[in-house]
Design an enzyme around this catalytic site. Structure first.
Site, PDB file in Angstrom:
ATOM      1  N   HIS A 108       0.836  -1.206   0.000  1.00  0.00           N
ATOM      2  CA  HIS A 108       0.000   0.000   0.000  1.00  0.00           C
ATOM      3  C   HIS A 108       0.876   1.264   0.000  1.00  0.00           C
ATOM      4  O   HIS A 108       2.056   1.187  -0.325  1.00  0.00           O
ATOM      5  CB  HIS A 108      -0.989  -0.028   1.171  1.00  0.00           C
ATOM      6  CG  HIS A 108      -1.651  -1.372   1.315  1.00  0.00           C
ATOM      7  ND1 HIS A 108      -2.676  -1.780   0.498  1.00  0.00           N
ATOM      8  CD2 HIS A 108      -1.390  -2.418   2.145  1.00  0.00           C
ATOM      9  CE1 HIS A 108      -3.031  -3.016   0.832  1.00  0.00           C
ATOM     10  NE2 HIS A 108      -2.258  -3.428   1.826  1.00  0.00           N
ATOM     11  N   GLU A 145      -1.841   0.474   8.037  1.00  0.00           N
ATOM     12  CA  GLU A 145      -1.032  -0.633   7.525  1.00  0.00           C
ATOM     13  C   GLU A 145       0.123  -0.098   6.679  1.00  0.00           C
ATOM     14  O   GLU A 145       1.242  -0.619   6.757  1.00  0.00           O
ATOM     15  CB  GLU A 145      -1.901  -1.584   6.685  1.00  0.00           C
ATOM     16  CG  GLU A 145      -1.121  -2.760   6.125  1.00  0.00           C
ATOM     17  CD  GLU A 145      -1.930  -3.604   5.150  1.00  0.00           C
ATOM     18  OE1 GLU A 145      -3.137  -3.332   4.988  1.00  0.00           O
ATOM     19  OE2 GLU A 145      -1.341  -4.533   4.560  1.00  0.00           O
ATOM     20  N   GLU A 282       1.886 -11.470   5.769  1.00  0.00           N
ATOM     21  CA  GLU A 282       0.910 -10.746   6.589  1.00  0.00           C
ATOM     22  C   GLU A 282       1.397 -10.941   8.034  1.00  0.00           C
ATOM     23  O   GLU A 282       1.300 -12.027   8.597  1.00  0.00           O
ATOM     24  CB  GLU A 282      -0.499 -11.326   6.408  1.00  0.00           C
ATOM     25  CG  GLU A 282      -1.029 -11.239   4.975  1.00  0.00           C
ATOM     26  CD  GLU A 282      -1.649  -9.884   4.635  1.00  0.00           C
ATOM     27  OE1 GLU A 282      -1.629  -8.977   5.493  1.00  0.00           O
ATOM     28  OE2 GLU A 282      -2.138  -9.735   3.498  1.00  0.00           O
TER      29      GLU A 282
HETATM   30 ZN    ZN Z   1      -2.022  -5.224   2.799  1.00  0.00          ZN
END
Ligand code: ZN
Length: 318
Positions: A108, A145, A282
Site C-alpha cells: 500500500h 497498515e 501478513e
Molecule cells: Zn495489505
C-alpha cells in the site's frame, strides 16, 4: 488489507489527524453490517461479501491450500544485472550473498486514501484485471497498515544491507499513491531480484491472530506465468515463516492456513506477474487488540524485520 470490520475507536472523532478520521469514517460504514454478525467468523464472511474482490491483498475468492512439495518447480538462477532504482543502495558482499539483490515491497501507500479514483483503476495481472492498489487496513486506533509496512521494510533493508546485499524498495511513500500492483511486480523483475518480499498486515476480526506467508500458485495467463517461481518461492516463504516465528514469538495464523502459516493464492497480481521468487507476509492482524499491540511496537517491528531478513538470507545461502 482493505477491510474495516470493526467500529471506530472512541478517540477517533476528536483527537486524531484528518487521515485517522477518514479511516474512522470508513470504519463507521461497516458498523451497521458488523452488528448483524453473531460471531467473529460470521463477521469475517460478511466482510467478504460486502467488500467483494479488492486489489492485491484483498481476501481471495478461493484459497488454495499449500501443496506438500511441488515437483514441477524450476530453480530461478540469480542474475547479475539489476536495474537502476532511486530507492536502491549498495554495499559489497562476500560469499554466497555476493552480487545478490533483494526487492522489498512495502504494501500500500500512506497516500492511497487520498487517491481512491487512481488506485481503483484496474490493471492487467495476466490472469485477470484488478484494482491498481488498495488503501490497506488500520488498527482500531488508526495506525495505518501502510505506515507499518514502510517501517518494517526500512528496518528490513537496514538488516539486509548490513549483510552486504543490494536492496531495492518498490516505494517509500515518496509518491502520491501506489505503485500499482503490476508495477510492484515489474520492479522486482527488472531488478532481477534474487528474492522479493511484499510486507503487509491483515485486517480481519478480533480474535483472529498470527502471521501468514502467501505463496504464489501455479498460474498461466497473459503476462502471468509462475511455473518457474512456485518452488523457490515456497522455499523462501517457509524460511521466512520459521524465522519470523522464532524472532517475534508469534504463532502461525489461527484463521487460515490450517496452522501452517502458509497460504497459496492465485489471485494476487504482485505474485502472478512476478518472474522472481516472491512471497507476501501478513505479519499479524491489525484489527485484533493483542496483535495490534505488537504491530504498533517499534521493538516488535524490529524483531519482525530481523525474522524476515534471516529467512531471506537463509534462502540466498548466506
Ligand atoms: Zn495489505
Amino acid at each position: 488489507m482493505p477491510y474495516d470490520d470493526s467500529p471506530p475507536s472512541p478517540e477517533s472523532a476528536s483527537s486524531v489527524s484528518p487521515e485517522r478520521r477518514w479511516f474512522a469514517r470508513r470504519s463507521g460504514l461497516a458498523v451497521g453490517a458488523a452488528v448483524l454478525a453473531p460471531t467473529a467468523l460470521a463477521g469475517w464472511v460478511l466482510v467478504q461479501v460486502t467488500t467483494g474482490a479488492g486489489a492485491d491483498d484483498a481476501r481471495p475468492p478461493r484459497i488454495v491450500m499449500p501443496a506438500a512439495s511441488p515437483t514441477d518447480a524450476v530453480a530461478v538462477s540469480p542474475s547479475s544485472a539489476p536495474a537502476e532504482s532511486p530507492a536502491a543502495s549498495q554495499s559489497p558482499a562476500k560469499g554466497p550473498l555476493a552480487g545478490k539483490t533483494v526487492v522489498i515491497d512495502p504494501g500500500h501507500n500512506t497516500g492511497n486514501f487520498k487517491h481512491t479514483s487512481e488506485i481503483d483503476k484496474k490493471v492487467d495481472i495476466g490472469t485477470n484485471r484488478k484494482e491498481c492498489d488498495t488503501t490497506g487496513t488500520t488498527t482500531n486506533s488508526g495506525y495505518m497498515e501502510a505506515e507499518f509496512t514502510l517501517d518494517v521494510s526500512r528496518r528490513l533493508r537496514t538488516v539486509l544491507e548490513a549483510k552486504g546485499l543490494k536492496v531495492v524498495l518498490t516505494h517509500q511513500a515518496d509518491r502520491p499513491f501506489g505503485p500499482c500492483i503490476d508495477e510492484r511486480a515489474r520492479i522486482g523483475n527488472e531488478a532481477a531480484a534474487d528474492a522479493v518480499v511484499s510486507v503487509h498486515a491483515d485486517g480481519v476480526s478480533e480474535g483472529n491472530r498470527g502471521y501468514h506467508i502467501i505463496l504464489p500458485a501455479k498460474v498461466k495467463g497473459g503476462a502471468a506465468d509462475t511455473a518457474k517461481i512456485v518452488g523457490p518461492s515456497r522455499d523462501l516463504g517457509e524460511r521466512i515463516a520459521s524465522n519470523f516465528a522464532r524472532t517475534t514469538g508469534s504463532a502461525p495464523a489461527n484463521y487460515l492456513g490450517s496452522g501452517t502459516g502458509l497460504v497459496v493464492r492465485d489471485d494476487l497480481g504482485g505474485l502472478n506477474l512476478s518472474t522472481r521468487p516472491k512471497v507476501f507476509i501478513e505479519c499479524g492482524n491489525m484489527r485484533d487488540t493483542k496483535d495490534a499491540a505488537l504491530l504498533t511496537s517499534p521493538e516488535w517491528r524490529q524483531k519482525a524485520a530481523q525474522g524476515i531478513a534471516d529467512g531471506i538470507v537463509g534462502f540466498l545461502g548466506g
